[in-house]
Scaffold this active site. Structure first.
Site, PDB file in Angstrom:
ATOM      1  N   ASN A  46      29.289   0.109  48.483  1.00  0.00           N
ATOM      2  CA  ASN A  46      28.936   0.759  49.261  1.00  0.00           C
ATOM      3  C   ASN A  46      27.635  -0.109  49.929  1.00  0.00           C
ATOM      4  OD1 ASN A  46      27.085   0.374  47.213  1.00  0.00           O
ATOM      5  ND2 ASN A  46      25.769   1.865  47.603  1.00  0.00           N
ATOM      6  N   GLU A  48      25.092   0.351  52.848  1.00  0.00           N
ATOM      7  CA  GLU A  48      23.916   1.303  53.444  1.00  0.00           C
ATOM      8  C   GLU A  48      23.340   0.219  54.578  1.00  0.00           C
ATOM      9  OE1 GLU A  48      20.945   1.169  49.920  1.00  0.00           O
ATOM     10  OE2 GLU A  48      22.798   2.105  48.805  1.00  0.00           O
ATOM     11  N   CYS A  57      30.109   4.856  51.794  1.00  0.00           N
ATOM     12  CA  CYS A  57      30.198   4.795  50.049  1.00  0.00           C
ATOM     13  C   CYS A  57      31.088   3.530  49.871  1.00  0.00           C
ATOM     14  CB  CYS A  57      30.206   6.008  49.777  1.00  0.00           C
ATOM     15  SG  CYS A  57      28.988   7.210  49.046  1.00  0.00           S
ATOM     16  N   GLU A  59      34.071   3.994  47.682  1.00  0.00           N
ATOM     17  CA  GLU A  59      35.949   5.394  47.804  1.00  0.00           C
ATOM     18  C   GLU A  59      35.793   5.533  49.086  1.00  0.00           C
ATOM     19  OE1 GLU A  59      32.203   5.570  46.452  1.00  0.00           O
ATOM     20  OE2 GLU A  59      32.496   7.226  44.733  1.00  0.00           O
ATOM     21  N   CYS A 101      31.046  11.464  45.728  1.00  0.00           N
ATOM     22  CA  CYS A 101      30.315  12.065  45.803  1.00  0.00           C
ATOM     23  C   CYS A 101      31.586  12.630  46.811  1.00  0.00           C
ATOM     24  CB  CYS A 101      29.781  11.724  46.838  1.00  0.00           C
ATOM     25  SG  CYS A 101      29.965  10.874  48.490  1.00  0.00           S
ATOM     26  N   CYS A 104      33.783  11.846  49.949  1.00  0.00           N
ATOM     27  CA  CYS A 104      34.392  10.842  49.329  1.00  0.00           C
ATOM     28  C   CYS A 104      35.707  11.463  48.673  1.00  0.00           C
ATOM     29  CB  CYS A 104      33.935   9.483  48.410  1.00  0.00           C
ATOM     30  SG  CYS A 104      32.753   8.189  49.068  1.00  0.00           S
TER      31      CYS A 104
HETATM   32  N1  THU Z   1      27.692   6.198  46.404  1.00  0.00           N
HETATM   33  C1  THU Z   1      28.830   5.365  46.247  1.00  0.00           C
HETATM   34  O1  THU Z   1      29.105   4.407  47.230  1.00  0.00           O
HETATM   35  N2  THU Z   1      29.717   5.755  45.989  1.00  0.00           N
HETATM   36  C2  THU Z   1      29.470   6.970  45.272  1.00  0.00           C
HETATM   37  O2  THU Z   1      30.602   7.509  44.391  1.00  0.00           O
HETATM   38  C3  THU Z   1      28.074   7.796  44.761  1.00  0.00           C
HETATM   39  C4  THU Z   1      27.455   6.877  45.804  1.00  0.00           C
HETATM   40  C5  THU Z   1      26.404   5.079  47.138  1.00  0.00           C
HETATM   41  C6  THU Z   1      25.947   5.850  48.263  1.00  0.00           C
HETATM   42  C7  THU Z   1      24.415   4.968  48.723  1.00  0.00           C
HETATM   43  O3  THU Z   1      24.678   3.527  49.023  1.00  0.00           O
HETATM   44  C8  THU Z   1      24.108   4.617  46.839  1.00  0.00           C
HETATM   45  O4  THU Z   1      25.142   4.669  45.865  1.00  0.00           O
HETATM   46  C9  THU Z   1      23.395   5.182  46.334  1.00  0.00           C
HETATM   47  O5  THU Z   1      23.287   6.922  46.593  1.00  0.00           O
END
Ligand code: THU
Length: 148
Positions: A46, A48, A57, A59, A101, A104
């Site tokens: 991920n 941010e 994210c 994925e 999520c 994704c």
């Molecule tokens: N996140 C992911 O990268 N993948 C997931 O399956 C769930 C959430 C990330 C998004 C954000 O940067 C952090 O996790 C908290 O939600």
């Protein structure tokens, strides 16, 4: 290799990828690993954003990385691991599984449907993982065929 070894290996790749996550706002570091039918593995983490809702994210990052390598078919397995980083800099996986999520699920479905596969998704947690077919996580998905 047994099925368990197969999933454990992919989850380990996801766990390693999580170390490259840029997650200063949530502190939740996620790694994703995609395995293709030819055995190749592509990872993502991920990334941010100070405008929190724009965060990418793991994925989705992995799908984009796969596309950069020209991989648009044969997605057979997906593994995801997440949690904070421990004092040793390694991922400390959460007790709860990291299921993808909703966004994704849709992004993974695009890649899967391009190659007509329904990959297994391994949602990792501290004690193991949950396993689902992608089509179970996103039933009746809207995909490329729905535009026709
Ligand atoms: N996140 C992911 O990268 N993948 C997931 O399956 C769930 C959430 C990330 C998004 C954000 O940067 C952090 O996790 C908290 O939600």
């Amino acid at each position: 290799m047994s099925d368990d070894q197969h999933s454990a290996e992919l989850l380990a790749a996801a766990r390693a990828a999580a170390k490259s996550a840029y997650a200063p706002y949530s502190g939740f570091h996620v790694g994703a690993a995609l395995r293709f039918a030819d055995g190749s593995v592509v990872t993502g983490s991920n990334f941010e954003n100070a405008s929190y809702g724009l965060s990418i994210c793991a994925e989705t990052a992995a799908v984009i990385a796969a596309n950069l390598q020209g991989k648009r078919s044969g997605l057979v397995e997906v593994a995801i691991m997440g949690g904070p980083l421990g004092d040793d800099g390694a991922l400390a996986p959460t007790a709860a599984p990291v299921t993808p999520c909703g966004r994704c699920r849709q992004v993974l479905t695009e890649l899967a449907q391009l190659g007509e596969t329904d990959p297994f998704v391994y949602s990792g947690h501290a004690g193991g993982y949950l396993e689902h077919r992608l089509s179970v996580l996103l039933p009746a998905a809207f995909g490329p065929a729905n535009l026709g």
